[in-house]
Scaffold this motif. Structure first.
Motif, PDB file in Angstrom:
ATOM      1  N   ARG A 149      36.470   5.962  59.055  1.00 45.92           N
ATOM      2  CA  ARG A 149      35.835   6.016  57.730  1.00 45.92           C
ATOM      3  C   ARG A 149      35.262   4.631  57.480  1.00 45.92           C
ATOM      4  O   ARG A 149      35.988   3.678  57.233  1.00 45.92           O
ATOM      5  CB  ARG A 149      36.854   6.395  56.655  1.00 45.92           C
ATOM      6  N   ILE A 150      33.951   4.520  57.576  1.00 45.53           N
ATOM      7  CA  ILE A 150      33.301   3.205  57.519  1.00 45.53           C
ATOM      8  C   ILE A 150      33.302   2.661  56.098  1.00 45.53           C
ATOM      9  O   ILE A 150      33.630   1.499  55.854  1.00 45.53           O
ATOM     10  CB  ILE A 150      31.869   3.303  58.077  1.00 45.53           C
ATOM     11  N   ASN A 151      32.941   3.525  55.157  1.00 47.63           N
ATOM     12  CA  ASN A 151      32.965   3.160  53.739  1.00 47.63           C
ATOM     13  C   ASN A 151      32.994   4.441  52.915  1.00 47.63           C
ATOM     14  O   ASN A 151      33.220   5.532  53.457  1.00 47.63           O
ATOM     15  CB  ASN A 151      31.784   2.248  53.360  1.00 47.63           C
ATOM     16  N   THR A 152      32.729   4.327  51.641  1.00 49.12           N
ATOM     17  CA  THR A 152      32.838   5.472  50.734  1.00 49.12           C
ATOM     18  C   THR A 152      31.899   6.607  51.100  1.00 49.12           C
ATOM     19  O   THR A 152      32.186   7.778  50.820  1.00 49.12           O
ATOM     20  CB  THR A 152      32.543   5.018  49.288  1.00 49.12           C
ATOM     21  N   TYR A 153      30.783   6.296  51.750  1.00 51.20           N
ATOM     22  CA  TYR A 153      29.770   7.314  52.037  1.00 51.20           C
ATOM     23  C   TYR A 153      29.515   7.538  53.532  1.00 51.20           C
ATOM     24  O   TYR A 153      28.713   8.403  53.878  1.00 51.20           O
ATOM     25  CB  TYR A 153      28.439   6.927  51.364  1.00 51.20           C
ATOM     26  N   GLN A 154      30.179   6.787  54.374  1.00 52.41           N
ATOM     27  CA  GLN A 154      29.855   6.867  55.802  1.00 52.41           C
ATOM     28  C   GLN A 154      31.080   7.159  56.666  1.00 52.41           C
ATOM     29  O   GLN A 154      32.152   6.596  56.450  1.00 52.41           O
ATOM     30  CB  GLN A 154      29.201   5.572  56.278  1.00 52.41           C
TER      31      GLN A 154
ATOM     32  N   GLU B 218      24.687  20.879  54.800  1.00 54.74           N
ATOM     33  CA  GLU B 218      26.035  20.854  54.246  1.00 54.74           C
ATOM     34  C   GLU B 218      27.032  20.786  55.388  1.00 54.74           C
ATOM     35  O   GLU B 218      26.978  21.585  56.329  1.00 54.74           O
ATOM     36  CB  GLU B 218      26.306  22.105  53.411  1.00 54.74           C
ATOM     37  N   VAL B 219      27.936  19.829  55.325  1.00 53.85           N
ATOM     38  CA  VAL B 219      28.952  19.691  56.360  1.00 53.85           C
ATOM     39  C   VAL B 219      30.327  19.684  55.708  1.00 53.85           C
ATOM     40  O   VAL B 219      30.477  19.359  54.529  1.00 53.85           O
ATOM     41  CB  VAL B 219      28.754  18.411  57.203  1.00 53.85           C
ATOM     42  N   GLY B 220      31.333  20.064  56.483  1.00 55.24           N
ATOM     43  CA  GLY B 220      32.686  20.115  55.964  1.00 55.24           C
ATOM     44  C   GLY B 220      33.635  19.301  56.805  1.00 55.24           C
ATOM     45  O   GLY B 220      33.452  19.143  58.019  1.00 55.24           O
ATOM     46  N   LEU B 221      34.674  18.769  56.171  1.00 56.38           N
ATOM     47  CA  LEU B 221      35.766  18.102  56.870  1.00 56.38           C
ATOM     48  C   LEU B 221      36.892  19.109  57.026  1.00 56.38           C
ATOM     49  O   LEU B 221      37.339  19.722  56.049  1.00 56.38           O
ATOM     50  CB  LEU B 221      36.251  16.878  56.091  1.00 56.38           C
ATOM     51  N   VAL B 222      37.343  19.283  58.268  1.00 58.76           N
ATOM     52  CA  VAL B 222      38.302  20.341  58.582  1.00 58.76           C
ATOM     53  C   VAL B 222      39.551  19.743  59.209  1.00 58.76           C
ATOM     54  O   VAL B 222      39.464  18.983  60.184  1.00 58.76           O
ATOM     55  CB  VAL B 222      37.681  21.370  59.556  1.00 58.76           C
TER      56      VAL B 222
ATOM     57  N   LYS C 169      33.542  19.317  51.253  1.00 53.09           N
ATOM     58  CA  LYS C 169      32.175  19.642  51.642  1.00 53.09           C
ATOM     59  C   LYS C 169      31.217  18.635  51.022  1.00 53.09           C
ATOM     60  O   LYS C 169      31.366  18.257  49.855  1.00 53.09           O
ATOM     61  CB  LYS C 169      31.795  21.057  51.178  1.00 53.09           C
ATOM     62  N   GLY C 170      30.272  18.210  51.833  1.00 55.97           N
ATOM     63  CA  GLY C 170      29.267  17.272  51.347  1.00 55.97           C
ATOM     64  C   GLY C 170      27.944  17.522  52.037  1.00 55.97           C
ATOM     65  O   GLY C 170      27.817  18.428  52.871  1.00 55.97           O
ATOM     66  N   HIS C 171      26.946  16.701  51.711  1.00 55.61           N
ATOM     67  CA  HIS C 171      25.604  16.881  52.264  1.00 55.61           C
ATOM     68  C   HIS C 171      25.145  15.600  52.964  1.00 55.61           C
ATOM     69  O   HIS C 171      25.416  14.492  52.505  1.00 55.61           O
ATOM     70  CB  HIS C 171      24.618  17.261  51.157  1.00 55.61           C
ATOM     71  N   ILE C 172      24.448  15.794  54.054  1.00 52.49           N
ATOM     72  CA  ILE C 172      24.014  14.663  54.874  1.00 52.49           C
ATOM     73  C   ILE C 172      22.787  13.995  54.256  1.00 52.49           C
ATOM     74  O   ILE C 172      21.788  14.652  53.950  1.00 52.49           O
ATOM     75  CB  ILE C 172      23.693  15.122  56.308  1.00 52.49           C
ATOM     76  N   LEU C 173      22.878  12.692  54.092  1.00 47.98           N
ATOM     77  CA  LEU C 173      21.722  11.897  53.682  1.00 47.98           C
ATOM     78  C   LEU C 173      21.004  11.353  54.910  1.00 47.98           C
ATOM     79  O   LEU C 173      19.775  11.330  54.979  1.00 47.98           O
ATOM     80  CB  LEU C 173      22.175  10.735  52.789  1.00 47.98           C
ATOM     81  N   GLU C 174      21.789  10.973  55.924  1.00 47.68           N
ATOM     82  CA  GLU C 174      21.202  10.426  57.145  1.00 47.68           C
ATOM     83  C   GLU C 174      22.199  10.559  58.299  1.00 47.68           C
ATOM     84  O   GLU C 174      23.411  10.459  58.102  1.00 47.68           O
ATOM     85  CB  GLU C 174      20.850   8.948  56.951  1.00 47.68           C
ATOM     86  N   MET C 175      21.673  10.822  59.494  1.00 50.88           N
ATOM     87  CA  MET C 175      22.498  10.803  60.703  1.00 50.88           C
ATOM     88  C   MET C 175      21.914   9.774  61.661  1.00 50.88           C
ATOM     89  O   MET C 175      20.755   9.851  62.040  1.00 50.88           O
ATOM     90  CB  MET C 175      22.535  12.168  61.383  1.00 50.88           C
ATOM     91  N   GLU C 176      22.729   8.811  62.054  1.00 52.97           N
ATOM     92  CA  GLU C 176      22.299   7.789  63.008  1.00 52.97           C
ATOM     93  C   GLU C 176      23.048   7.987  64.323  1.00 52.97           C
ATOM     94  O   GLU C 176      24.278   7.968  64.355  1.00 52.97           O
ATOM     95  CB  GLU C 176      22.585   6.392  62.476  1.00 52.97           C
TER      96      GLU C 176
ATOM     97  N   VAL D 185      26.880   7.862  63.232  1.00 51.90           N
ATOM     98  CA  VAL D 185      27.261   7.501  61.868  1.00 51.90           C
ATOM     99  C   VAL D 185      26.610   8.505  60.921  1.00 51.90           C
ATOM    100  O   VAL D 185      25.378   8.660  60.901  1.00 51.90           O
ATOM    101  CB  VAL D 185      26.832   6.062  61.505  1.00 51.90           C
ATOM    102  N   LEU D 186      27.446   9.211  60.150  1.00 47.96           N
ATOM    103  CA  LEU D 186      26.965  10.178  59.166  1.00 47.96           C
ATOM    104  C   LEU D 186      27.037   9.555  57.782  1.00 47.96           C
ATOM    105  O   LEU D 186      28.103   9.084  57.359  1.00 47.96           O
ATOM    106  CB  LEU D 186      27.819  11.448  59.198  1.00 47.96           C
ATOM    107  N   THR D 187      25.915   9.549  57.069  1.00 44.83           N
ATOM    108  CA  THR D 187      25.876   9.058  55.693  1.00 44.83           C
ATOM    109  C   THR D 187      25.790  10.253  54.751  1.00 44.83           C
ATOM    110  O   THR D 187      24.898  11.096  54.889  1.00 44.83           O
ATOM    111  CB  THR D 187      24.673   8.134  55.469  1.00 44.83           C
ATOM    112  N   PHE D 188      26.730  10.328  53.817  1.00 48.75           N
ATOM    113  CA  PHE D 188      26.831  11.454  52.892  1.00 48.75           C
ATOM    114  C   PHE D 188      26.192  11.121  51.545  1.00 48.75           C
ATOM    115  O   PHE D 188      26.153   9.960  51.128  1.00 48.75           O
ATOM    116  CB  PHE D 188      28.297  11.833  52.673  1.00 48.75           C
ATOM    117  N   LYS D 189      25.742  12.150  50.853  1.00 45.09           N
ATOM    118  CA  LYS D 189      25.241  11.974  49.491  1.00 45.09           C
ATOM    119  C   LYS D 189      26.397  11.851  48.500  1.00 45.09           C
ATOM    120  O   LYS D 189      26.262  11.209  47.457  1.00 45.09           O
ATOM    121  CB  LYS D 189      24.351  13.159  49.106  1.00 45.09           C
ATOM    122  N   GLU D 190      27.529  12.488  48.841  1.00 45.60           N
ATOM    123  CA  GLU D 190      28.696  12.469  47.966  1.00 45.60           C
ATOM    124  C   GLU D 190      29.725  11.457  48.458  1.00 45.60           C
ATOM    125  O   GLU D 190      29.737  11.084  49.632  1.00 45.60           O
ATOM    126  CB  GLU D 190      29.357  13.860  47.916  1.00 45.60           C
ATOM    127  N   GLU D 191      30.606  11.035  47.557  1.00 43.59           N
ATOM    128  CA  GLU D 191      31.690  10.138  47.946  1.00 43.59           C
ATOM    129  C   GLU D 191      32.683  10.888  48.825  1.00 43.59           C
ATOM    130  O   GLU D 191      33.032  12.038  48.568  1.00 43.59           O
ATOM    131  CB  GLU D 191      32.417   9.592  46.709  1.00 43.59           C
TER     132      GLU D 191
END
Length: 661
Positions: A379-384, A405-409, A419-426, A434-440
């Motif tokens: 967990r890199i930070n609050t959104y990544q 929409e992606v989920g943590l299982v 469940k959250g939504h992807i803002l960016e995938m690097e 590195v997945l950046t989420f729109k939600e915390e």
């Protein structure tokens, strides 16, 4: 009058522009205009030029004259490819359909004979592509077949006859088969085929693979932190070092080889031993790779052989296949068509439609539909989140895009707790993203957590298809967006329809929901030796073991199995666990006399930890059909008007449920 003149002029301009647009959309590149000759290596160069010209001129159609064309990597376009469920590396293609829109390729029944590490068709970042009327084959397949001519059970050896069309050598007592592009393989992943029936041999799992391995100690591994971390994609190659082959090959004379030092029960004289070599290097490329594309059609295509899967859809939307036939050439002595699945769809969206297709003689499933679980690394930070690929043959997979929409299982719970939504995938590299989420994100995330793309699940439709005579399964359906399977014919070595998710090994995600299996014919299935049913709704923590008994977990839901005809030699027809709302009705079940049953005392229907199971109006034309349910299932079980069905293995008294339909 002036107004009419102006209107006429406007209409004339509109007509001329429309005519110009029409001419542009039908602009054609035709092989008649090129120095294309049959059986010449130059075909690769010419097809590449036609693709270039189509792009430069804005053509929407490429026409190829009927003929037989040999295609070699030496003059094909080289591409570094990360192809899911295959081995990554440089592949060579003559049809690189990259960043195209609105293109049709009509080969008019032409036969393309490929050589070496070729990837025939690449459809990437493209839209509205149609490939039709083409046959694909390989001059020298990357699988090797040999007939067993002598067996000695006491001394544990077999003698095989290797045909002149299969180059080989023996080095350091090991038999290796020589292919093009400097590629060779050993006897790994071998399986026995029935020459007469042109399918996997009855009870083949009892005699193959040819296990005779010794375990090697890997010294000083604990010295380095590299080998301790859960994120280590090199583990796959390291594991190959843990075992050495004890099998010894001895040439008796040219084309006759003795394979010695075998450990298990041996196959029979007359059977065909088929080998494709070491896992991790034996899936080179599919015949069609549809990657990050939309609205793709494949019509009237035949694949006789290829060095991976037949058609692979990866992170794409809306794929339609009509009259696609994958099988060995009629009259050929070859047993095998594709080295892996006939078709495979990973992380796709929209609709996957198969109509009037025939899939036979593959070394893996007819169709597999699934997503991909990625493993949390940090967990890199609050959104990544930092995540890694689970299986090495998924390295580089296009996991998600903005808005998905992606989920943590948590694997023991199966369903997402966040469940959250992807803002960016690097893609930092092919194995770490590195997945950046729109939600915390949640404050604490364990490295045992999996990440699933909930948006990358398609609707699947299969009509009037034939799936027979292959290793492994028929359809693997892991999608919650619904599936329809109707008027199809099945006969597979293992389960014909499997609904499953995989938290380990392949890390294939997705739960089957809203599945209709209607008006199909299921012939002899599960003849390879495994204790599996014809249709299976399977939920387990590990591969086929450790079935889930938690009544709160329901993975497979709303499955209708109606008006089907089952005619198979063994007992087990339907199995389910951790599932709900399964309707098995108006089916005919009868016994085939093709083989001796492997598990004659197994229940016909078996349910563990399920609810709302409805079994009604079925005609069991068997000596005695049985249904086994546990206490959880029994509470909501409905049994009505079934002929010749008995309950067993529950607290209920064993008795015939209904004698009349």
């Amino acid at each position: 009058m002036k107004y009419q003149s102006i209107l006429f002029a406007v209409l004339l301009i509109f007509i001329l522009k429309a005519e110009s647009f029409t001419q542009k959309t039908v602009l054609e590149i035709n092989s008649k205009d090129y120095a294309l000759a049959e059986n010449k290596a130059s075909a690769s160069t010419i097809f590449l030029q036609m693709i270039k010209d189509a792009r430069a001129k804005g053509a929407t159609k490429i026409t190829i004259e009927k003929g037989v064309y040999h295609l070699y990597p030496s003059k094909a376009k080289g591409m570094m490819c990360a192809i899911t469920n295959h081995d990554n590396g440089i592949r060579y293609t003559t049809f690189p359909i990259l960043n195209f829109e609105n293109l049709e390729i009509d080969a008019n029944g032409a036969e393309f004979i490929f050589h070496g590490h070729m990837l025939p068709f690449v459809i990437q970042n493209s839209k509205n592509i149609n490939i039709k009327n083409v046959k694909v084959d390989w001059e020298l397949p990357y699988v090797s077949e040999m007939e067993i001519i002598n067996v000695n059970q006491d001394e544990k050896y077999i003698d095989v006859k290797i045909g002149e069309n299969t180059p080989y050598t023996i080095k350091d007592n090991a038999l290796r088969f020589i292919k093009e592009n400097g590629y060779s393989h050993n006897l790994d992943e071998a399986i026995i085929w029935d020459k007469k029936h042109h399918r996997i041999a009855y009870n083949a799992s009892k005699v193959t693979p040819l296990h005779s391995k010794k375990k090697n100690r890997l010294q000083y591994m604990d010295t380095f932190e590299h080998f301790k971390t859960p994120f280590n994609r090199m583990d796959y190659q390291v594991k190959l070092l843990q075992k050495s082959d004890r099998i010894i090959a001895e040439e008796l004379k040219e084309g006759i080889v003795r394979i010695k030092n075998l450990k298990r029960k041996l196959p029979s004289v007359g059977q065909i031993l088929v080998a494709k070599g070491e896992m991790g290097s034996n899936r080179i490329a599919p015949a069609f790779w549809i990657n990050q594309s939309e609205s793709t059609r494949i019509d009237n295509v035949t694949i006789h052989s290829c060095i991976g899967m037949g058609v692979l859809g990866e992170a794409s939307k809306d794929i339609t296949m009509n009259n696609v036939n994958i099988h060995t050439r009629k009259g050929s002595q070859r047993m095998v068509s594709t080295l892996a699945d006939a078709t495979h769809f990973a992380g796709c969206k929209g609709q996957i439609v198969l109509e009037n297709c025939k899939f036979q003689h593959m070394l893996d499933d007819a169709t597999n539909i699934h997503g991909v679980y990625m493993k949390v690394v940090d967990r890199i930070n609050t959104y990544q989140l930092g995540v890694s690929i689970g299986h090495p043959q998924q390295l580089g997979f296009h996991f998600a895009e903005e808005g998905d929409e992606v989920g943590l299982v948590e694997p023991s719970a199966f369903h997402p707790y966040f469940k959250g939504h992807i803002l960016e995938m690097e893609k930092v590299n092919e194995g770490y993203y590195v997945l950046t989420f729109k939600e915390e994100l949640p404050a604490s995330i364990s490295d045992k957590i999996m990440v699933e793309n909930l948006s990358a699940q398609p609707t699947f439709i299969a009509r009037n298809c034939t799936l027979t005579d292959n290793r492994a399964r028929g359809f693997l359906l892991s999608t919650s967006k619904g599936a329809i399977v109707e008027n199809c014919t099945f006969s597979n070595m293992m389960t014909s329809i499997l609904m499953v998710n995989k938290f380990d090994f392949w890390y294939e995600s997705g739960f089957a929901e809203n599945v209709k299996i209607e008006n199909n014919t299921f012939l002899d299935a599960c003849y390879g030796g495994g204790k599996v049913p014809v249709i299976w709704c399977l939920t387990s923590k590990k591969r086929r073991v450790d079935l889930i008994t938690d009544p709160k977990i329901r993975t497979t839901k709303n499955v209708s199995i109606i008006n089907n005809h089952f005619k198979t030699f063994d007992a087990w027809i339907l199995g389910a666990n951790a599932s709900s709302d399964i309707n098995f009705s108006h089916n005919i079940v009868e016994k085939s006399e093709e083989y001796i049953p492997l598990y004659p005392n197994h229940p016909t229907l078996k349910f563990i930890n399920t609810e709302n199971i409805n079994i009604e109006h079925n005609d069991f034309r068997l000596e005695k059909a049985t249904i086994s349910v546990d206490g959880i299932t029994e509470k909501t079980l409905s049994l009505k008007e079934n002929r010749n069905l008995f309950v067993t293995n529950t607290d209920m008294e064993e008795k015939e449920i209904q004698t009349k339909l």
